[in-house]
Scaffold this motif. Sequence first.
Motif, PDB file in Angstrom:
ATOM      1  N   ILE B  76      41.920  70.890  12.025  1.00  0.00           N
ATOM      2  CA  ILE B  76      43.023  70.337  12.817  1.00  0.00           C
ATOM      3  C   ILE B  76      44.065  71.417  13.090  1.00  0.00           C
ATOM      4  O   ILE B  76      44.533  71.580  14.198  1.00  0.00           O
ATOM      5  CB  ILE B  76      43.676  69.123  12.111  1.00  0.00           C
ATOM      6  CG1 ILE B  76      42.617  68.062  11.823  1.00  0.00           C
ATOM      7  CG2 ILE B  76      44.771  68.539  12.947  1.00  0.00           C
ATOM      8  CD1 ILE B  76      42.069  68.059  10.420  1.00  0.00           C
ATOM      9  N   THR B  77      44.391  72.163  12.058  1.00  0.00           N
ATOM     10  CA  THR B  77      45.329  73.272  12.259  1.00  0.00           C
ATOM     11  C   THR B  77      44.663  74.571  11.828  1.00  0.00           C
ATOM     12  O   THR B  77      44.201  74.700  10.698  1.00  0.00           O
ATOM     13  CB  THR B  77      46.650  73.044  11.488  1.00  0.00           C
ATOM     14  OG1 THR B  77      47.381  74.248  11.462  1.00  0.00           O
ATOM     15  CG2 THR B  77      46.423  72.531  10.101  1.00  0.00           C
ATOM     16  N   HIS B  78      44.592  75.480  12.754  1.00  0.00           N
ATOM     17  CA  HIS B  78      43.905  76.744  12.491  1.00  0.00           C
ATOM     18  C   HIS B  78      44.660  77.869  13.175  1.00  0.00           C
ATOM     19  O   HIS B  78      45.367  77.632  14.152  1.00  0.00           O
ATOM     20  CB  HIS B  78      42.463  76.676  13.010  1.00  0.00           C
ATOM     21  CG  HIS B  78      42.390  76.339  14.472  1.00  0.00           C
ATOM     22  ND1 HIS B  78      42.273  75.054  14.930  1.00  0.00           N
ATOM     23  CD2 HIS B  78      42.459  77.125  15.569  1.00  0.00           C
ATOM     24  CE1 HIS B  78      42.262  75.053  16.250  1.00  0.00           C
ATOM     25  NE2 HIS B  78      42.378  76.308  16.672  1.00  0.00           N
ATOM     26  N   PRO B  79      44.518  79.072  12.683  1.00  0.00           N
ATOM     27  CA  PRO B  79      45.240  80.197  13.285  1.00  0.00           C
ATOM     28  C   PRO B  79      44.617  80.621  14.612  1.00  0.00           C
ATOM     29  O   PRO B  79      43.483  80.266  14.908  1.00  0.00           O
ATOM     30  CB  PRO B  79      45.075  81.325  12.256  1.00  0.00           C
ATOM     31  CG  PRO B  79      44.387  80.730  11.080  1.00  0.00           C
ATOM     32  CD  PRO B  79      43.722  79.490  11.523  1.00  0.00           C
ATOM     33  N   HIS B  80      45.394  81.367  15.355  1.00  0.00           N
ATOM     34  CA  HIS B  80      44.901  81.964  16.598  1.00  0.00           C
ATOM     35  C   HIS B  80      45.085  83.464  16.543  1.00  0.00           C
ATOM     36  O   HIS B  80      46.148  83.954  16.191  1.00  0.00           O
ATOM     37  CB  HIS B  80      45.621  81.366  17.799  1.00  0.00           C
ATOM     38  CG  HIS B  80      45.250  79.941  18.039  1.00  0.00           C
ATOM     39  ND1 HIS B  80      46.084  78.894  17.751  1.00  0.00           N
ATOM     40  CD2 HIS B  80      44.097  79.391  18.497  1.00  0.00           C
ATOM     41  CE1 HIS B  80      45.466  77.752  18.025  1.00  0.00           C
ATOM     42  NE2 HIS B  80      44.258  78.025  18.478  1.00  0.00           N
ATOM     43  N   PHE B  81      44.025  84.140  16.900  1.00  0.00           N
ATOM     44  CA  PHE B  81      44.034  85.596  16.852  1.00  0.00           C
ATOM     45  C   PHE B  81      44.258  86.160  18.246  1.00  0.00           C
ATOM     46  O   PHE B  81      43.749  85.618  19.227  1.00  0.00           O
ATOM     47  CB  PHE B  81      42.707  86.095  16.291  1.00  0.00           C
ATOM     48  CG  PHE B  81      42.552  87.584  16.393  1.00  0.00           C
ATOM     49  CD1 PHE B  81      43.174  88.420  15.477  1.00  0.00           C
ATOM     50  CD2 PHE B  81      41.813  88.151  17.425  1.00  0.00           C
ATOM     51  CE1 PHE B  81      43.056  89.801  15.583  1.00  0.00           C
ATOM     52  CE2 PHE B  81      41.689  89.524  17.533  1.00  0.00           C
ATOM     53  CZ  PHE B  81      42.309  90.345  16.611  1.00  0.00           C
ATOM     54  N   LEU B  82      45.027  87.243  18.302  1.00  0.00           N
ATOM     55  CA  LEU B  82      45.208  87.946  19.579  1.00  0.00           C
ATOM     56  C   LEU B  82      44.903  89.411  19.389  1.00  0.00           C
ATOM     57  O   LEU B  82      45.476  90.067  18.507  1.00  0.00           O
ATOM     58  CB  LEU B  82      46.645  87.802  20.083  1.00  0.00           C
ATOM     59  CG  LEU B  82      46.983  88.684  21.296  1.00  0.00           C
ATOM     60  CD1 LEU B  82      46.346  88.148  22.569  1.00  0.00           C
ATOM     61  CD2 LEU B  82      48.485  88.808  21.487  1.00  0.00           C
TER      62      LEU B  82
END
Lengths: 123, 123
Positions: B76-82
């Motif tokens: 449901i909540t996960h990190p985002h990579f850039l």
Amino acid sequence: MSVNRKTKSFKLIMDVFNENKNAISAIYLVDQFSNKMNKTTVYRILDRLENDGILHSFIDKQGLKRYAKDSDDNSITHPHFLCQDCGISTCVKVNITLPDISEYNIKSSEHLLIGTCKDCLSN
Amino acid sequence: MSVNRKTKSFKLIMDVFNENKNAISAIYLVDQFSNKMNKTTVYRILDRLENDGILHSFIDKQGLKRYAKDSDDNSITHPHFLCQDCGISTCVKVNITLPDISEYNIKSSEHLLIGTCKDCLSN
DNA sequence: ACTACAAATGCAACTGAATTGCAATAAGGG
DNA sequence: CCCTTATTGCAATTCAGTTGCATTTGTAGT
Ligand SMILES: [Mn+2]
Ligand SMILES: [Mn+2]
Ligand SMILES: [Zn+2]
Ligand SMILES: [Zn+2]
């Protein structure tokens, strides 16, 4: 050769961050000081303070830039909390451990925590 | 009463997310499809897809809104990579444990990881 | 296949945060 | 007090995103 002149505007903004350790949005300061200085000045002072390592910044959930004063107990990277109810935003003095992800070489991170602050919970 | 009409524009955008699991900025799609549909349409389709739980969104480091397809292995909540180098952004399938902070009641969180992706590391 | 009606779109104007160029002002070292 | 140049004000500009409204289009129902 002083790089940071102690102008009236500079002091006014610096005072805000000295009296308030919360994370404050640029636009809030622009508004607060609309009769004291030009908005361009606000943005430029914040820029300088960040470059000089006095403030740090992040983009909040609404995409607004917020600034807070650096402090010793601010770990280099720390989460920022935003109260949905009253809108205050604070630096959270907690060490966050990044999961080790083999696919990426992670250099920095931003963590936003959204919820309700103590004050708003008790009211 | 169908709430989601399968319009030409809708399909074009949906195709992008079906073929690409990365997080794509709204403005990129506006640009990509500038000769196929109006930018307002892009924004409105993305809005609908998010409301229907097909896409999720976050504000990236530049303050741009990015969207990615929901999937089962997205917690449901996960990190985002850039990736700083190539600019791609991905959902990171990792569970992040929030430190328990007594002062706040945390309801949700956003996590941005910035660094270099595998592809850019090997080049 | 036709119709009716709501959903979706295009367009143009608008918002709001942030940036830029340039001329005017003022801090502060000498 | 002067001079240099950092800083500021102002007005115009950028850029992502939104809004109102008239027009088009998908599709459920016949
Ligand atoms: Mn902080
Ligand atoms: Mn994601
Ligand atoms: Zn609160
Ligand atoms: Zn990359």
